[in-house]
Design an enzyme around this catalytic site. Sequence first.
Site, PDB file in Angstrom:
ATOM      1  CG  ASP A  35       1.081   9.503  -2.564  1.00  0.00           C
ATOM      2  OD1 ASP A  35      -0.094   9.167  -2.823  1.00  0.00           O
ATOM      3  OD2 ASP A  35       2.071   8.987  -3.119  1.00  0.00           O
TER       4      ASP A  35
ATOM      5  CE  LYS B 287      -2.386   1.700  -5.692  1.00  0.00           C
ATOM      6  NZ  LYS B 287      -1.201   2.503  -5.396  1.00  0.00           N
TER       7      LYS B 287
ATOM      8  CG  PHE C  16       5.143   2.999  -4.142  1.00  0.00           C
ATOM      9  CD1 PHE C  16       6.124   2.362  -4.889  1.00  0.00           C
ATOM     10  CD2 PHE C  16       3.931   3.301  -4.756  1.00  0.00           C
ATOM     11  CE1 PHE C  16       5.899   2.028  -6.224  1.00  0.00           C
ATOM     12  CE2 PHE C  16       3.706   2.963  -6.099  1.00  0.00           C
ATOM     13  CZ  PHE C  16       4.696   2.327  -6.828  1.00  0.00           C
TER      14      PHE C  16
HETATM   15  C1  LIG Z   1      -0.132   3.101  -6.078  1.00  0.00           C
HETATM   16  C2  LIG Z   1       0.449   4.329  -5.528  1.00  0.00           C
HETATM   17  C3  LIG Z   1       1.007   5.331  -6.344  1.00  0.00           C
HETATM   18  C4  LIG Z   1       1.143   5.176  -7.838  1.00  0.00           C
HETATM   19  O1  LIG Z   1      -0.065   5.081  -8.511  1.00  0.00           O
HETATM   20  P1  LIG Z   1      -0.099   4.551 -10.024  1.00  0.00           P
HETATM   21  O2  LIG Z   1      -1.547   4.647 -10.404  1.00  0.00           O
HETATM   22  O3  LIG Z   1       0.434   3.164 -10.010  1.00  0.00           O
HETATM   23  O4  LIG Z   1       0.755   5.461 -10.827  1.00  0.00           O
HETATM   24  C5  LIG Z   1       1.461   6.485  -5.741  1.00  0.00           C
HETATM   25  N1  LIG Z   1       1.402   6.657  -4.410  1.00  0.00           N
HETATM   26  C6  LIG Z   1       0.879   5.723  -3.596  1.00  0.00           C
HETATM   27  C7  LIG Z   1       0.822   5.983  -2.126  1.00  0.00           C
HETATM   28  C8  LIG Z   1       0.399   4.521  -4.119  1.00  0.00           C
HETATM   29  O5  LIG Z   1      -0.077   3.580  -3.302  1.00  0.00           O
END
Ligand SMILES: *Cc1c(COP(=O)(O)O)cnc(C)c1O
Length: 375
Positions: A198, A227, A113
Amino acid sequence: MERGEGMYLWDTEGKRYLDFVGGWAVNSLGHSPAVLHEALSRQSSLLVHASPSFYNKPMLEFSRLLTDISCFDKVFFTSTGSEANESAVKLARKYGALKLDGAYEIITMTGSFHGRTLAMMSATGKPHWKQLFEPKVPGFRHVPLNDIDALFAAIHSGTCAIMLELVQGEGGVHEANESYLYAIRKACDMYGLLLIADEVQTGLGRTGSMFAYERYGIEPDIMTLGKGIGGGFPLSAMLAKQELDLFDAGDQGGTYTGQPLGMAAGLAVVQEIITRNLPEHAAKQGEYLTGQLRSLAVKHQLHHIRGKGLLLAFDLPSGLSSDKLVALCRDNGLLINAPQPSSIRLMPPLVVTAAEIDEMIGMLDHALTALSVHA
Ligand SMILES: *Cc1c(COP(=O)(O)O)cnc(C)c1O
């Protein structure tokens, strides 16, 4: 929801919830932490926004701090995880254009994701997103996580980077193996590709170290954070090595990049994470929570308890829907998350105590008992 304090939220009816979702792995310091309140109120009386054309003091302090605590040299600030990842993809494509004869393809993982912008939906490896919002942004190729042969088979002359979460969060808490990550690093070094981690969900203490990459003994070329970095203030960052200082003015930017209020918030949150040694606390509480889940596992047939630090998950016995469990827990005043139809994910604020873990385990036990009686 109306109010939050520490591990608890209160709704408009005055009902209290114990929060093991933590604003979706966001409220690293719990709800309404004093340091965040103080930083926001101090900075908002000084300067909220100046324009993306100017640097500002908290921005310089914050980028210095992030480069001091990581293996990176350069920082670019955005507001959401998706935007930080967009920045990483643009930087990797620029690198491909300049250094790899125009290579632009990025290999990402099935089950990953990376966000909800159009390009990040294309990078994401959720099977049921494949048909959504067609046509997708080209230039992403998906391979199964932890399959070294599939990874090497996917690399070709048009590849510029490999991008992954070291622990897949939204996909249900699945870790990259150490040997797999070594192989990725080696492949990147061999072919001159970039490794993009990421760490939007895993970064800043969540998995029991400041960044998840530290536990593997490898260094990515680019890392994205989001986050937990703002403790609830919308904030994200892309970090990169000095050699990747390749953007020309105008290549990447944004109205709110490095906005003083967000910088003051992030600086205060990350300083607090360091001062209170929350990565170590997360590791310790994560072990305790895992142990408590194991002791519930036999009674309720929970299995595949997994994850690191305070990013944990487990699977329910077949026939028990995770959505049902989440709904019953919420009615009873406990917030948990169901990333998959039969799994539960826990990602509480990093400040969670053993007493709050015990309270959660008691409520979970109660809800599981109620559901099995009605099954
Ligand atoms: C939540 C998340 C995203 C996206 O972040 P947003 O602030 O919702 O755009 C991207 N990568 C990972 C691993 C995430 O958990």
